[in-house]
Every structure is written in C-alpha cells, then in structure tokens.
Design an enzyme around this catalytic site. Structure first.
Site, PDB file in Angstrom:
ATOM      1  N   ASP A  35       4.122   0.026   2.158  1.00  0.00           N
ATOM      2  CA  ASP A  35       3.089  -0.779   1.678  1.00  0.00           C
ATOM      3  C   ASP A  35       3.487  -2.034   2.330  1.00  0.00           C
ATOM      4  O   ASP A  35       4.764  -2.381   2.426  1.00  0.00           O
ATOM      5  CB  ASP A  35       3.081  -1.191   0.509  1.00  0.00           C
ATOM      6  CG  ASP A  35       1.775  -1.704  -0.381  1.00  0.00           C
ATOM      7  OD1 ASP A  35       1.109  -1.089  -0.922  1.00  0.00           O
ATOM      8  OD2 ASP A  35       1.526  -3.059   0.170  1.00  0.00           O
ATOM      9  N   ALA A  76      -5.170  -0.458   2.426  1.00  0.00           N
ATOM     10  CA  ALA A  76      -6.764  -0.843   2.928  1.00  0.00           C
ATOM     11  C   ALA A  76      -6.523  -2.293   2.571  1.00  0.00           C
ATOM     12  O   ALA A  76      -6.193  -2.772   1.731  1.00  0.00           O
ATOM     13  CB  ALA A  76      -7.623  -0.014   2.180  1.00  0.00           C
ATOM     14  N   SER A 132     -14.610   5.620  -0.323  1.00  0.00           N
ATOM     15  CA  SER A 132     -15.439   4.500  -1.063  1.00  0.00           C
ATOM     16  C   SER A 132     -17.077   4.916  -1.299  1.00  0.00           C
ATOM     17  O   SER A 132     -17.630   5.068  -0.183  1.00  0.00           O
ATOM     18  CB  SER A 132     -15.392   2.886  -0.573  1.00  0.00           C
ATOM     19  OG  SER A 132     -16.062   2.208  -1.229  1.00  0.00           O
ATOM     20  N   TYR A 137     -17.164  -3.599   4.991  1.00  0.00           N
ATOM     21  CA  TYR A 137     -16.062  -2.952   4.250  1.00  0.00           C
ATOM     22  C   TYR A 137     -16.446  -1.551   4.115  1.00  0.00           C
ATOM     23  O   TYR A 137     -15.830  -0.603   4.585  1.00  0.00           O
ATOM     24  CB  TYR A 137     -15.897  -3.569   2.915  1.00  0.00           C
ATOM     25  CG  TYR A 137     -15.289  -2.641   2.088  1.00  0.00           C
ATOM     26  CD1 TYR A 137     -13.531  -2.476   2.327  1.00  0.00           C
ATOM     27  CD2 TYR A 137     -15.738  -1.882   0.729  1.00  0.00           C
ATOM     28  CE1 TYR A 137     -13.065  -1.609   1.351  1.00  0.00           C
ATOM     29  CE2 TYR A 137     -14.891  -1.191  -0.087  1.00  0.00           C
ATOM     30  CZ  TYR A 137     -13.455  -0.790   0.336  1.00  0.00           C
ATOM     31  OH  TYR A 137     -12.773  -0.023  -0.465  1.00  0.00           O
TER      32      TYR A 137
HETATM   33  P1  NAD Z   1      -5.051  -2.442  -3.578  1.00  0.00           P
HETATM   34  O1  NAD Z   1      -5.278  -3.766  -2.714  1.00  0.00           O
HETATM   35  O2  NAD Z   1      -4.434  -2.687  -4.977  1.00  0.00           O
HETATM   36  O3  NAD Z   1      -4.159  -1.599  -2.703  1.00  0.00           O
HETATM   37  C1  NAD Z   1      -4.191  -1.402  -1.633  1.00  0.00           C
HETATM   38  C2  NAD Z   1      -2.492  -1.603  -0.969  1.00  0.00           C
HETATM   39  O4  NAD Z   1      -2.657  -1.327   0.278  1.00  0.00           O
HETATM   40  C3  NAD Z   1      -1.822  -3.002  -1.286  1.00  0.00           C
HETATM   41  O5  NAD Z   1      -0.615  -2.734  -2.126  1.00  0.00           O
HETATM   42  C4  NAD Z   1      -1.669  -3.605   0.095  1.00  0.00           C
HETATM   43  O6  NAD Z   1      -0.546  -4.364   0.068  1.00  0.00           O
HETATM   44  C5  NAD Z   1      -1.397  -2.368   0.958  1.00  0.00           C
HETATM   45  N1  NAD Z   1      -1.829  -2.710   2.328  1.00  0.00           N
HETATM   46  C6  NAD Z   1      -3.192  -3.408   2.757  1.00  0.00           C
HETATM   47  N2  NAD Z   1      -3.004  -3.734   4.053  1.00  0.00           N
HETATM   48  C7  NAD Z   1      -1.737  -3.190   4.531  1.00  0.00           C
HETATM   49  C8  NAD Z   1      -1.192  -2.583   5.739  1.00  0.00           C
HETATM   50  N3  NAD Z   1      -2.017  -3.207   6.662  1.00  0.00           N
HETATM   51  N4  NAD Z   1      -0.168  -1.967   5.825  1.00  0.00           N
HETATM   52  C9  NAD Z   1       0.299  -1.467   4.713  1.00  0.00           C
HETATM   53  N5  NAD Z   1      -0.180  -1.612   3.419  1.00  0.00           N
HETATM   54  C10 NAD Z   1      -1.206  -2.376   3.140  1.00  0.00           C
HETATM   55  O7  NAD Z   1      -6.464  -1.703  -3.551  1.00  0.00           O
HETATM   56  P2  NAD Z   1      -6.945  -0.350  -4.465  1.00  0.00           P
HETATM   57  O8  NAD Z   1      -8.009  -1.021  -5.400  1.00  0.00           O
HETATM   58  O9  NAD Z   1      -5.636   0.081  -5.089  1.00  0.00           O
HETATM   59  O10 NAD Z   1      -7.666   0.372  -3.396  1.00  0.00           O
HETATM   60  C11 NAD Z   1      -6.788   1.729  -3.016  1.00  0.00           C
HETATM   61  C12 NAD Z   1      -7.723   2.375  -2.052  1.00  0.00           C
HETATM   62  O11 NAD Z   1      -8.739   2.686  -2.674  1.00  0.00           O
HETATM   63  C13 NAD Z   1      -8.129   1.485  -0.767  1.00  0.00           C
HETATM   64  O12 NAD Z   1      -8.344   2.299   0.273  1.00  0.00           O
HETATM   65  C14 NAD Z   1      -9.476   1.070  -1.222  1.00  0.00           C
HETATM   66  O13 NAD Z   1     -10.391   0.960  -0.085  1.00  0.00           O
HETATM   67  C15 NAD Z   1      -9.910   2.460  -1.898  1.00  0.00           C
HETATM   68  N6  NAD Z   1     -10.993   2.244  -3.015  1.00  0.00           N
HETATM   69  C16 NAD Z   1     -10.736   1.303  -4.210  1.00  0.00           C
HETATM   70  C17 NAD Z   1     -11.780   1.090  -5.239  1.00  0.00           C
HETATM   71  C18 NAD Z   1     -11.722   0.355  -6.060  1.00  0.00           C
HETATM   72  O14 NAD Z   1     -12.643   0.131  -7.127  1.00  0.00           O
HETATM   73  N7  NAD Z   1     -10.320  -0.219  -6.557  1.00  0.00           N
HETATM   74  C19 NAD Z   1     -13.160   1.699  -4.838  1.00  0.00           C
HETATM   75  C20 NAD Z   1     -13.251   2.472  -3.729  1.00  0.00           C
HETATM   76  C21 NAD Z   1     -12.300   2.661  -2.690  1.00  0.00           C
END
Ligand code: NAD
Length: 335
Positions: free
Chosen positions: A31, A90, A132, A156
C-alpha cells in the site's frame, strides 16, 4: 497460503487482510498510504491486523509501495511469493475522478496492468480484482446483471471498466486466472470517511443535519463489508469463477433520503436534512442482481441495510474518540 493484498491498508483491503491473517495465512499488504483521506485510519487498520496476527498462526507484513511503479510491485511479488493476489489498491471515488481524471487513470488502469503483469511473470495462481458498480453507469434496467450495458458516467467508472477488460484479456492470453468482483457501495467499520453513511453519522452525532447531494431520489445498493469479505474468501481456493466478472452487492436498494433519515432517526431524530448541489458523475441508480455470484460461488448477502447501518452507528460510537477526528480532518482535506 501466501496472500498479497494490494491496497491492504485501506478500508476493504484491510478487512480482507485481517480475515486472512485470522485464518492463519501469511499475508503481505502492499500500500502507498495515499493522501485521499487521513492516513490515521489506515494506521488503525494496520495495528488491528498486527494484533490479530499476534494471536494467530498467520503472519502480517506491510510493504509500502506504489502500484504504478513496476519495480516496487515486482519486489513485493518476489518477497510475498503469493498464491493468490487480492488487488484492492485504487484511487477510489467518483468526485475526485471528475476533478482530476488523469490521476485515477494512472493508478487504476496503469497500476492494475502493472499488478496483472507481475502476477503473470511470477506464476501466481489467481488475481482477484476489486471492480465497481460504477462500470454500469447509465441505467437501462434494474437490477444490473453482469451483462447490463457498461456505459460509465464518470472517469472513475471508465478506469474500473478498463481494469475488468485487462483482467479478462490476461485470463484469456496467459496462464493466469483472474476474477473481477464488482462491488456495490461498500460500508462498515473504518470505512472511507467521505462516503455517505460515515458522513451522515458523523454529522448527526455532532447535531448537524446530514447533507444530501442532489434531491435524494438517487437509489443505491449498499453492501456491508463482511459480505464483500465473504465473497472474496470463497475465491482463495475455488477456481469456479476464474475468468469471470461477478456482482457483489446486497441485491437491495434504498434512496438516499431514506438512508439519511434512517441514520438521523437512529442518532438524533430532531435534526432536519440539508441539500447541496448534486455531484457530477454520480450514477442515478444502482442495484445488483447477485444471481451469478450466488450460482457460481454460493454468495449470499447477509446484512440488510437497516441492520448494517445500526451496526455501523454502534461501531462509530464505540470508536468515536479516534475515528471522528480523522473523519473531520479528511472532510477538511487534511491527510
Ligand atoms: P480505500 O481508498 O480505503 O483503499 C484503497 C487503498 O489503496 C488505500 O489504502 C490507498 O492507500 C491504496 N492506494 C491508492 N493508490 C495506490 C497506489 N498507487 N499504490 C499502492 N496503493 C495505493 O478504498 P476502498 O473503499 O477500500 O476500495 C478498495 C477497492 O474497492 C478499490 O479498488 C475501489 O475502487 C473498489 N471499490 C470500492 C467501493 C466502496 O464502496 N468502498 C465500491 C466499489 C469498488
């Protein structure tokens, strides 16, 4: 098993890492600790995973690095030697993608490709990718099955759809299995502070009315994080979904006004509701048809929205001391 979780310090990745460590697996989290919201929330996630590892047969290793950097990613794969990769890293969020479209593209498209390529080169069995509901965008019918037209309405959504396509092509061309799980708005403990349920709760607990962007008639399928973890867990050992895309939602829907009222009525029924301008790029409706996930991996959503909101509010109250300042700081843009 050896498991690599990209984005494992984040909300969903953190829950996945915790669950695998608790089961006695060797988990490496990769991360970058990006500045999207306050990193203190991620520090709590890491602490929690370490505490769980100390009580289990499993191990937890944190590696800082950026999925856009090929060498960082390759070094993490070499160190972790993963059987399965859960790719959660992401730049999440619609609004930031509308404001700065090139950044989510670099992370979500370029970074996903880098992760897939490292998996191909190092002989990983399976990569499970966080996709997503945003890939569907314009609603032709509800609920969305996986064959619903994919016409994202935000940058996105485009990036997540590109990730799905890369995953499919890698599964077809190379000796690498991929599965994309299309999550529908996920919520639960340690959730991203800029999401509706966290914001509504925080405002109501501080005697401020919840803020709805738009008229509140938008409908959403909200998924409790434990259900998302359960779907991912089935893919650790099962090849049933290899090469597939599966919706992971609750299958149910609620409009945003009703959601705000639900939180408000739980926390402080005397408050009104505040409206602000609708956020560009936000989908009008989402609702998952989860029949494919049910058939292929036995997925069964277990947490109806009202129950999930009650659990979240209870968790928020119990963790208010550390979580709330980080929610407020994130709202103000600090990280
Ligand atoms: P989040 O932002 O809490 O987690 C994403 C993590 O990725 C963070 O800890 C961030 O530091 C890390 N990150 C970002 N850019 C990075 C990089 N360049 N290199 C390494 N690490 C990096 O988000 P989340 O809500 O836990 O989402 C997790 C996944 O689920 C994502 O792929 C998101 O697109 C997908 N998603 C989330 C939701 C939701 O409702 N939370 C819905 C649909 C899809």
């Amino acid at each position: 098993m050896q498991i690599l979780v990209t984005g494992g310090a984040g909300f969903i990745g953190g829950h996945l890492a915790e669950s695998f460590v608790a089961d006695g697996h060797d988990v490496v989290v990769f991360d970058s600790f990006d500045a999207y919201y306050h990193r203190g929330i991620k520090d709590h996630t890491v602490e929690r995973c370490r505490a769980v590892a100390a009580e289990s047969e499993g191990s937890y290793t944190l590696r800082r690095g950026d999925i856009r950097e090929r060498e960082d990613v390759r070094a993490a794969f070499d160190a972790a030697a993963p059987d399965v990769v859960y790719h959660q890293a992401a730049q999440a969020g619609v609004r930031i993608s509308v404001e700065q479209p090139t950044h989510p593209n670099a992370v979500n498209v370029g970074g996903t490709l880098t992760v897939l390529d490292a998996a191909r080169e190092t002989g990983v069995d399976r990569v499970v990718i966080a996709s997503s509901s945003s890939v569907y965008g314009k609603t032709h019918y509800l609920p969305y099955d996986e064959d619903h037209p994919q016409e994202p309405v935000s940058p996105y959504g485009v990036t997540k759809l590109a990730g799905d396509h890369y995953a499919r092509v890698y599964d077809d061309l190379y000796d690498l299995s991929t599965v994309c799980l299309r999550y529908f708005t996920v919520y639960g403990p340690r959730m991203r502070p800029n999401m509706a349920i966290s914001n509504f709760t925080s405002r109501c607990l501080n005697d401020e009315p919840p803020v709805i962007y738009g008229n509140g008639a938008q409908t959403r399928d909200f998924t409790y994080v434990d259900d998302v973890v359960a779907a991912n867990r089935t893919l650790l050992t099962s090849d049933a979904a290899d090469g597939m895309v599966l919706n992971v939602g609750s299958g149910d829907t609620i409009d945003i006004t009703e959601l705000a009222e639900t939180v408000r009525d739980l926390v402080n029924p005397d408050l009104g509701i505040e409206h602000r301008e609708r956020i560009a790029g936000d989908a009008e409706h989402t609702q998952a048809d989860v029949s494919r996930a049910r058939d292929v991996i036995g997925y069964e959503p277990t947490t109806p929205i009202r129950e999930g909101v009650e659990r979240f509010v209870e968790w928020y109250r119990a963790n208010r001391e550390w979580y709330e300042p980080l929610v407020v700081a994130s709202r103000e843009g600090g990280s």
